[in-house]
Design a protein around this motif. Structure first.
Motif: not given
Length: 81
Positions: A10, A14, A28, A31-38
């Protein structure tokens, strides 16, 4: 594929998008990566993958003592990616 490998993939995507846009670096946030990956409660995995992607010129913009938090931000310089 492990969760860590998924996160690294992922992040690599990016990096490629940012390089296509001629960006010199990308910031990066865990929190954003965590959310984007569900993900649900997998911050240590995201943090470890982000740390594994760092090179010598990359830097933490925000971090905690444990470096295993939703508030971690890393600036990745794209010339070495």
């Amino acid at each position: 594929m492990t969760y860590t490998e998924m996160v690294r993939q992922h992040i690599t995507t990016k990096f490629l998008k940012a390089k296509e846009q001629k960006q010199k670096y990308i910031d990066l946030h865990t929190k954003d990566i965590h959310q984007e990956m569900g993900f649900d409660n997998r911050y240590p995995i995201v943090c470890n993958a982000m740390q594994q992607m760092m090179t010598r010129q990359d830097m933490y913009l925000s971090e905690t003592d444990s470096r295993q938090s939703s508030s971690i931000t890393i600036r990745y310089y794209l010339d070495e990616k």
